[in-house]
Design a protein around this motif. Structure first.
Motif, PDB file in Angstrom:
ATOM      1  N   CYS A 405       0.846  -1.193   0.000  1.00  0.00           N
ATOM      2  CA  CYS A 405       0.000   0.000   0.000  1.00  0.00           C
ATOM      3  C   CYS A 405       0.881   1.242   0.000  1.00  0.00           C
ATOM      4  CB  CYS A 405      -0.931   0.024   1.214  1.00  0.00           C
ATOM      5  SG  CYS A 405      -0.084   0.234   2.798  1.00  0.00           S
ATOM      6  N   ASP A 406       0.300   2.374  -0.402  1.00  0.00           N
ATOM      7  CA  ASP A 406       0.986   3.654  -0.259  1.00  0.00           C
ATOM      8  C   ASP A 406       0.828   4.109   1.190  1.00  0.00           C
ATOM      9  OD1 ASP A 406       1.704   3.780  -2.938  1.00  0.00           O
ATOM     10  OD2 ASP A 406      -0.166   4.775  -3.512  1.00  0.00           O
ATOM     11  N   PHE A 407       1.909   4.507   1.808  1.00  0.00           N
ATOM     12  CA  PHE A 407       1.837   4.896   3.213  1.00  0.00           C
ATOM     13  C   PHE A 407       3.030   5.771   3.561  1.00  0.00           C
ATOM     14  CE2 PHE A 407       4.691   1.315   3.226  1.00  0.00           C
ATOM     15  CZ  PHE A 407       5.593   1.580   4.240  1.00  0.00           C
ATOM     16  N   SER A 408       2.963   6.370   4.729  1.00  0.00           N
ATOM     17  CA  SER A 408       4.091   7.104   5.296  1.00  0.00           C
ATOM     18  C   SER A 408       4.115   6.859   6.794  1.00  0.00           C
ATOM     19  CB  SER A 408       3.968   8.607   5.027  1.00  0.00           C
ATOM     20  OG  SER A 408       4.904   9.332   5.810  1.00  0.00           O
ATOM     21  N   VAL A 409       5.213   6.335   7.293  1.00  0.00           N
ATOM     22  CA  VAL A 409       5.320   6.139   8.738  1.00  0.00           C
ATOM     23  C   VAL A 409       5.407   7.488   9.449  1.00  0.00           C
ATOM     24  CG1 VAL A 409       6.323   3.828   8.580  1.00  0.00           C
ATOM     25  CG2 VAL A 409       7.843   5.827   8.595  1.00  0.00           C
ATOM     26  N   THR A 410       5.829   8.524   8.726  1.00  0.00           N
ATOM     27  CA  THR A 410       5.830   9.869   9.308  1.00  0.00           C
ATOM     28  C   THR A 410       4.412  10.293   9.660  1.00  0.00           C
ATOM     29  OG1 THR A 410       7.747  10.467   7.954  1.00  0.00           O
ATOM     30  CG2 THR A 410       6.503  12.276   8.941  1.00  0.00           C
ATOM     31  N   LYS A 411       3.464  10.025   8.768  1.00  0.00           N
ATOM     32  CA  LYS A 411       2.073  10.379   9.049  1.00  0.00           C
ATOM     33  C   LYS A 411       1.544   9.590  10.240  1.00  0.00           C
ATOM     34  CE  LYS A 411      -2.527  10.967   7.096  1.00  0.00           C
ATOM     35  NZ  LYS A 411      -3.410  10.894   5.912  1.00  0.00           N
ATOM     36  N   VAL A 412       1.899   8.322  10.342  1.00  0.00           N
ATOM     37  CA  VAL A 412       1.481   7.513  11.489  1.00  0.00           C
ATOM     38  C   VAL A 412       2.029   8.118  12.782  1.00  0.00           C
ATOM     39  CG1 VAL A 412       1.676   5.246  12.590  1.00  0.00           C
ATOM     40  CG2 VAL A 412       1.272   5.402  10.126  1.00  0.00           C
ATOM     41  N   SER A 413       3.283   8.568  12.734  1.00  0.00           N
ATOM     42  CA  SER A 413       3.899   9.192  13.904  1.00  0.00           C
ATOM     43  C   SER A 413       3.160  10.460  14.309  1.00  0.00           C
ATOM     44  CB  SER A 413       5.368   9.512  13.595  1.00  0.00           C
ATOM     45  OG  SER A 413       5.956  10.260  14.639  1.00  0.00           O
ATOM     46  N   LEU A 414       2.891  11.327  13.348  1.00  0.00           N
ATOM     47  CA  LEU A 414       2.176  12.575  13.639  1.00  0.00           C
ATOM     48  C   LEU A 414       0.768  12.292  14.156  1.00  0.00           C
ATOM     49  CD1 LEU A 414       3.233  14.686  10.520  1.00  0.00           C
ATOM     50  CD2 LEU A 414       4.026  14.989  12.872  1.00  0.00           C
ATOM     51  N   ALA A 415       0.095  11.318  13.550  1.00  0.00           N
ATOM     52  CA  ALA A 415      -1.272  10.992  13.962  1.00  0.00           C
ATOM     53  C   ALA A 415      -1.307  10.464  15.394  1.00  0.00           C
ATOM     54  CB  ALA A 415      -1.868   9.961  13.006  1.00  0.00           C
ATOM     55  N   THR A 416      -0.325   9.659  15.765  1.00  0.00           N
ATOM     56  CA  THR A 416      -0.261   9.135  17.131  1.00  0.00           C
ATOM     57  C   THR A 416      -0.239  10.273  18.146  1.00  0.00           C
ATOM     58  OG1 THR A 416       0.966   7.200  16.349  1.00  0.00           O
ATOM     59  CG2 THR A 416       1.062   7.673  18.709  1.00  0.00           C
ATOM     60  N   GLU A 417       0.575  11.280  17.870  1.00  0.00           N
ATOM     61  CA  GLU A 417       0.704  12.410  18.789  1.00  0.00           C
ATOM     62  C   GLU A 417      -0.566  13.251  18.823  1.00  0.00           C
ATOM     63  OE1 GLU A 417       4.233  14.425  17.465  1.00  0.00           O
ATOM     64  OE2 GLU A 417       5.395  12.562  17.498  1.00  0.00           O
ATOM     65  N   GLU A 418      -1.157  13.496  17.664  1.00  0.00           N
ATOM     66  CA  GLU A 418      -2.352  14.336  17.617  1.00  0.00           C
ATOM     67  C   GLU A 418      -3.573  13.631  18.204  1.00  0.00           C
ATOM     68  OE1 GLU A 418      -2.387  17.505  17.020  1.00  0.00           O
ATOM     69  OE2 GLU A 418      -0.222  17.358  16.709  1.00  0.00           O
ATOM     70  N   ILE A 419      -3.679  12.321  18.020  1.00  0.00           N
ATOM     71  CA  ILE A 419      -4.778  11.563  18.640  1.00  0.00           C
ATOM     72  C   ILE A 419      -4.662  11.625  20.160  1.00  0.00           C
ATOM     73  CG2 ILE A 419      -5.717   9.243  18.984  1.00  0.00           C
ATOM     74  CD1 ILE A 419      -4.974   8.677  16.036  1.00  0.00           C
ATOM     75  N   PHE A 420      -3.456  11.412  20.663  1.00  0.00           N
ATOM     76  CA  PHE A 420      -3.212  11.492  22.108  1.00  0.00           C
ATOM     77  C   PHE A 420      -3.598  12.875  22.638  1.00  0.00           C
ATOM     78  CE2 PHE A 420      -0.470  12.652  25.671  1.00  0.00           C
ATOM     79  CZ  PHE A 420      -0.614  11.573  26.528  1.00  0.00           C
ATOM     80  N   ASN A 421      -3.158  13.922  21.944  1.00  0.00           N
ATOM     81  CA  ASN A 421      -3.456  15.292  22.379  1.00  0.00           C
ATOM     82  C   ASN A 421      -4.958  15.549  22.419  1.00  0.00           C
ATOM     83  OD1 ASN A 421      -0.726  15.826  22.536  1.00  0.00           O
ATOM     84  ND2 ASN A 421      -0.615  16.808  20.525  1.00  0.00           N
ATOM     85  N   GLU A 422      -5.675  15.073  21.397  1.00  0.00           N
ATOM     86  CA  GLU A 422      -7.110  15.318  21.327  1.00  0.00           C
ATOM     87  C   GLU A 422      -7.863  14.544  22.406  1.00  0.00           C
ATOM     88  OE1 GLU A 422     -10.819  16.765  20.139  1.00  0.00           O
ATOM     89  OE2 GLU A 422      -8.754  17.497  19.983  1.00  0.00           O
ATOM     90  N   ILE A 423      -7.460  13.310  22.660  1.00  0.00           N
ATOM     91  CA  ILE A 423      -8.110  12.518  23.706  1.00  0.00           C
ATOM     92  C   ILE A 423      -7.992  13.214  25.056  1.00  0.00           C
ATOM     93  CG2 ILE A 423      -7.905  10.399  25.071  1.00  0.00           C
ATOM     94  CD1 ILE A 423      -7.257   8.927  22.465  1.00  0.00           C
ATOM     95  N   TRP A 424      -6.788  13.678  25.368  1.00  0.00           N
ATOM     96  CA  TRP A 424      -6.582  14.300  26.678  1.00  0.00           C
ATOM     97  C   TRP A 424      -7.152  15.710  26.744  1.00  0.00           C
ATOM     98  CZ3 TRP A 424      -5.780  11.872  30.975  1.00  0.00           C
ATOM     99  CH2 TRP A 424      -5.288  10.566  30.905  1.00  0.00           C
ATOM    100  N   ARG A 425      -7.234  16.388  25.605  1.00  0.00           N
ATOM    101  CA  ARG A 425      -7.914  17.691  25.594  1.00  0.00           C
ATOM    102  C   ARG A 425      -9.390  17.509  25.948  1.00  0.00           C
ATOM    103  NH1 ARG A 425     -11.269  20.564  22.817  1.00  0.00           N
ATOM    104  NH2 ARG A 425     -11.565  18.917  21.266  1.00  0.00           N
TER     105      ARG A 425
END
Length: 438
Positions: A405-425
């Motif tokens: 598949c087309d993918f970027s592990v960089t995007k997975v990394s960024l998404a992990t951080e932003e999901i965490f931030n949103e959950i705790w917000r």
């Protein structure tokens, strides 16, 4: 080890003996330190390294040393900065492959990335009690793009109650010299620079809150290597200086297409719309035609984060892929587990598969609320030079390689951080609302 799976990767049943995460702390051997310091000073000298010390007069161990992390070269500058003293430093378990005996005797202690391991606090207190330096690379990984990565708020809580000085060491220029995305091709960079600052005395720690301490540490450790290179006019004439940069800059800001970026020599370009940018001698991006959207790669990287954040906020983010999985039980190397499916969404990471050697299922689930970041690798040398995601629990370390598949592990990394931030917000907002209604 099998060539089929990659260097330091074998097939067959997994090892029963795992990393001993609670092994006794080993002080750095005195007879080895002159060699470590000597080699570190030579490397510093060759790069015309500058070390600026602020408020460091009279500061002696024990103290806590917090560092930013751009490249392996950081260790040489750190060793030179703290000499003639020795230190104890956590190191990721993959660093121990083939060299555990030596690393432990150089003061390293094993750590699984981004896990809530309370044994780290125990080791910290023991090292400080023995009047040593306890060092922490606060980002827990190399910077992907030369800008300081996420530093957890827990750092402030950790250092506040130890009763010793807190020192920061911020290195600049090391990402330009050996970028994480650069396929281990080093550039000739000089001078490099480091700032060693006494952030807090024990008395100052008592007066500051954990939040204030965390914020100050984040500010002191902040670095933007491409901007630093430009402002200090540090020239890099290496012809292939942009090769690999597309691993970080995975989304085209011109046509907005993801996963179609590429790079060659000094250029980054989009294979979908054809737009290209040149990385000049001084770390600045210049569009070959039309508008230059971002002068620095670090600004492009921050823009990508904002695009991911939009997907997180509207609930549309989701990544699913077939994956190849390697287990890292101990320092002998990886064991190929088998293939499966990885899903990353607003609830976290969910991995399921079937083991090659016995046909039994394997599974790992990591809750998004407990995963503030994730470690990724580009062209990983122990995985047949493929990009991967490093998933950890307190017991296991699995390297997961997306396929087909087309993918970027960089995007997975960024998404992990932003999901965490949103959950705790959201959780913090609910708590504030509940208190207001009481």
């Amino acid at each position: 080890m099998s060539k089929e799976f990659g260097k330091y990767v074998r097939g067959g049943a997994p090892e029963t003996k795992k990393f001993d995460m609670n092994a006794p702390l080993i002080k750095q051997r005195p007879f080895a330190m002159p060699f470590v310091w000597g080699f570190s000073y030579i490397r510093k000298f060759l790069h015309f390294g500058k070390l600026n010390k602020v408020r460091m007069k009279g500061v002696k161990p024990p103290y806590i040393l917090l560092c930013n992390h751009n490249a392996f070269f950081d260790f040489y500058i750190m060793s030179a900065a703290i000499s003639p003293n020795r230190g104890i430093f956590p190191a990721a378990v993959d660093d121990y492959i083939g060299r555990e005996w030596g690393l432990r005797r150089l003061g390293a202690i094993p750590k699984r990335k981004y896990t809530a391991d309370i044994s780290l606090l125990r080791v910290c207190r023991k090292a400080l009690k023995e009047k040593q330096i306890f060092g922490i690379y606060a980002e827990a990984r190399y910077s992907l793009c030369g800008v300081t990565e996420v530093i957890p708020d827990a750092v402030g809580q950790l250092v506040k109650h130890q009763g010793v000085p807190v020192v920061t060491l911020t290195c600049r220029g090391h990402h330009i010299y050996d970028p994480f995305w650069g396929n281990h091709r080093k550039r000739w960079v000089h001078p490099v620079q480091a700032d060693m600052v006494l952030a807090y005395t024990p008395e100052e720690l008592k007066k500051a809150s954990a939040e204030e301490i965390s914020e100050k540490i984040k500010n002191l450790l902040y670095n933007d290597d491409f901007r630093w290179q430009s402002e200090n006019h540090v020239k890099v004439s290496y012809k292939k200086r942009a090769e690999g940069l597309h691993k970080v800059l995975y989304q085209c800001p011109h046509c907005m297409t993801e996963f179609k970026m590429n790079s060659k020599n000094d250029k980054v370009f989009c294979e979908h719309c054809g737009k290209s940018w040149t990385l000049n001698y001084y770390g600045e991006l210049e569009a070959d035609d039309g508008k230059t959207e971002f002068k620095f790669a670090t600004d492009w990287y921050k823009w990508e984060r904002e695009q991911v954040k939009k997907e997180v906020l509207d609930g549309s983010y989701r990544f699913e892929s077939q994956v190849d999985v390697n287990d890292l039980p101990n320092s002998k190397g990886f064991v190929h587990m088998g293939r499966g499916t990885l899903v990353h969404d607003m609830t976290g990471f969910h991995l399921k598969g079937v083991r090659d050697y016995d046909g039994e299922p394997f599974e790992m689930n990591i809750d998004a609320a407990g995963q503030y970041a994730v470690h990724v690798e580009y062209n990983y040398r122990f995985g047949n030079h493929r990009d991967c995601i490093d998933l950890n629990t307190l017991e296991d370390t699995w390297y997961v390689f997306p396929e087909h598949c087309d993918f970027s592990v960089t995007k997975v990394s960024l998404a992990t951080e932003e999901i965490f931030n949103e959950i705790w917000r959201q959780r913090n907002e609910k708590r504030k609302t509940a208190k207001a209604e009481e």
